[in-house]
Design an enzyme around this catalytic site. Structure first.
Site, short mmCIF file in Angstrom:
data_model
loop_
_atom_site.label_atom_id
_atom_site.label_comp_id
_atom_site.label_asym_id
_atom_site.label_seq_id
_atom_site.Cartn_x
_atom_site.Cartn_y
_atom_site.Cartn_z
N HIS A 90 0.74 -1.07 -0.15
CA HIS A 90 0.10 0.15 -0.04
C HIS A 90 0.90 1.32 -0.03
O HIS A 90 1.89 1.32 0.50
CB HIS A 90 -0.97 -0.14 1.21
CG HIS A 90 -1.88 0.93 1.15
ND1 HIS A 90 -1.99 2.45 1.18
CD2 HIS A 90 -3.32 0.72 0.68
CE1 HIS A 90 -3.07 2.93 1.30
NE2 HIS A 90 -4.06 1.82 0.89
N ALA A 91 0.57 2.20 -0.73
CA ALA A 91 1.19 3.48 -0.83
C ALA A 91 1.37 4.26 0.50
O ALA A 91 2.30 5.02 0.57
CB ALA A 91 0.71 4.22 -1.99
#
Length: 399
Positions: A233-234
């Site tokens: 996930h960013a």
């Protein structure tokens, strides 16, 4: 046959004519067919939709075509031929929906714009699917899925820090197809109230623009965009793939501080990590990803993937297997929920997933994938054409 199988479907009695190819329009119209609509797919005589030739992975047939063209009728017409065009106009006189994703401006040049057809059939809903829409400076620009992924900024947030990556599926086509599908359903509801058709203009860029809403707002007012973080996930960490000691990969995701504490206590079995000043908030964990990753991998190195999953499940931490296509074909949840059916194709039966969403009132339509022009003679006969007239059209290679 069950009572549900005999029940009416939502779009029974609706006729959709589609001048379609590739993915976006066929995906939209197949979903209309799933709900009971009669979808007449107008194809080029002989070769048909060029997506038929993308590959030969399904018993000699294209994977793309098999996926999104079941439950349709194939009408082979060269719509540039006057008699073939006349047949198409006959169809459109009583049709409910026209869908097209031809080259920019092609349908309008053939007299198939909404403006041209409105007087021909005031109840007709016309849905144009294109890369950039029916006006604006990009109107006539060619648009393929990967080009739209790039233009919409999708590539800038997908991949690794070193390498932008495209989606492994035709995500821009699928996005446009989904908005065409939902817009057509909305237009049918509106027509039920007004009695009049309408025009729908769906652009792949605008569909992807909607799906890019989170990264756009993340980069609001000149702020830095989300980094490319591979399968992680960013902006939430740890949330992504981690390798276990047996070489297999486990995907896991934490959503809040309660889960973070539980993860440290029950999975890492290192409760002191939860209160470490480098890791005691998501922002700090994000800032110290490399150090936290090393710590997690150190613990996981002494466990098999099955043992990691066992700990995660016991702790109530979300996790998943990193499946390949064989894993998806054999997924136990899809089998347990009886999501597989068989559909016919010109090369025989193949398995197919039911559409998403279980409705208690009806069963989805799951009919065969057509051969090119398979239904031409029958459809022309419905329109009142004699066998001789049909033969003449075929003799001119217009059907």
């Amino acid at each position: 046959m069950t009572e549900q199988a005999c029940s009416p479907r939502p779009l029974d009695g609706i006729t959709v004519v589609s001048l379609e190819h590739a993915v976006a329009a066929p995906f939209a119209t197949r979903q209309l067919a799933d709900l009971g609509a009669r979808v007449i797919k107008v194809e080029r005589p002989g070769s048909g939709d060029f997506a038929r030739g993308y590959d030969q992975r399904v018993r000699g047939q294209s994977s793309h075509f098999t996926w999104i063209n079941r439950s349709k009728e194939s009408l082979a017409l060269d719509v540039k031929h006057p008699q073939a065009k006349a047949a198409l106009m006959q169809l459109l006189k009583t049709a409910d929906v026209l869908v097209q994703n031809l080259a920019p401006g092609a349908a309008a040049r053939m007299g198939l714009s909404y403006e041209a057809l409105k007087s021909h059939n005031p109840k007709l809903i016309v849905c144009d699917i294109s890369g950039y829409g029916t006006d604006g400076p990009y109107r006539d620009k060619k648009a393929y899925d990967l080009l739209i992924q790039s233009e919409a900024g999708f590539l800038s947030v997908t991949g690794t820090p070193e390498t932008p990556s495209k989606s492994g599926i035709s995500v821009a086509d699928i996005a446009a197809g989904m908005y065409a599908y939902s817009n057509i359903l909305s237009a049918l509801l509106l027509r039920g109230r007004t009695g009049e058709g309408s025009h729908i203009d769906v652009s792949m860029l605008e569909a992807m623009g909607e799906w890019m809403g989170y990264p756009m707002y993340y980069a609001f007012d000149g702020a830095p965009p989300p980094p490319r973080t591979g399968a992680s996930h960013a902006s939430i960490y740890p949330y992504g793939p981690f390798q276990a000691g047996d070489g297999s990969t486990v995907m896991l995701g934490l959503q809040n501080e309660r889960e973070w504490k539980t993860f440290c206590d029950a999975v890492l079995q290192r409760p002191e990590v939860a209160v470490d000043e480098c890791f005691d908030s998501n922002a700090r964990r994000n800032a110290h990803r490399a150090e936290l990753q090393a710590l997690i991998l150190q613990v996981f190195a002494g466990l098999t993937a099955a043992q990691v999953v066992e700990r995660l499940d016991a702790a109530g931490i979300a996790n998943a297997r990193v499946n390949d296509m064989a894993g998806l074909w054999a997924h136990p949840q899809l089998k347990a929920r009886e999501r597989w059916r068989s559909v016919g194709t010109p090369a025989g039966e193949v398995p197919a997933l039911l559409p998403p969403g279980v409705n208690s009132a009806f069963d989805y339509r799951m009919d065969a994938v057509p051969a090119v022009g398979q239904h031409t003679a029958a459809i022309l006969a419905e329109l009142g054409w004699s066998a001789g007239q049909s033969d003449a059209l075929q003799a001119h290679q217009a059907s």
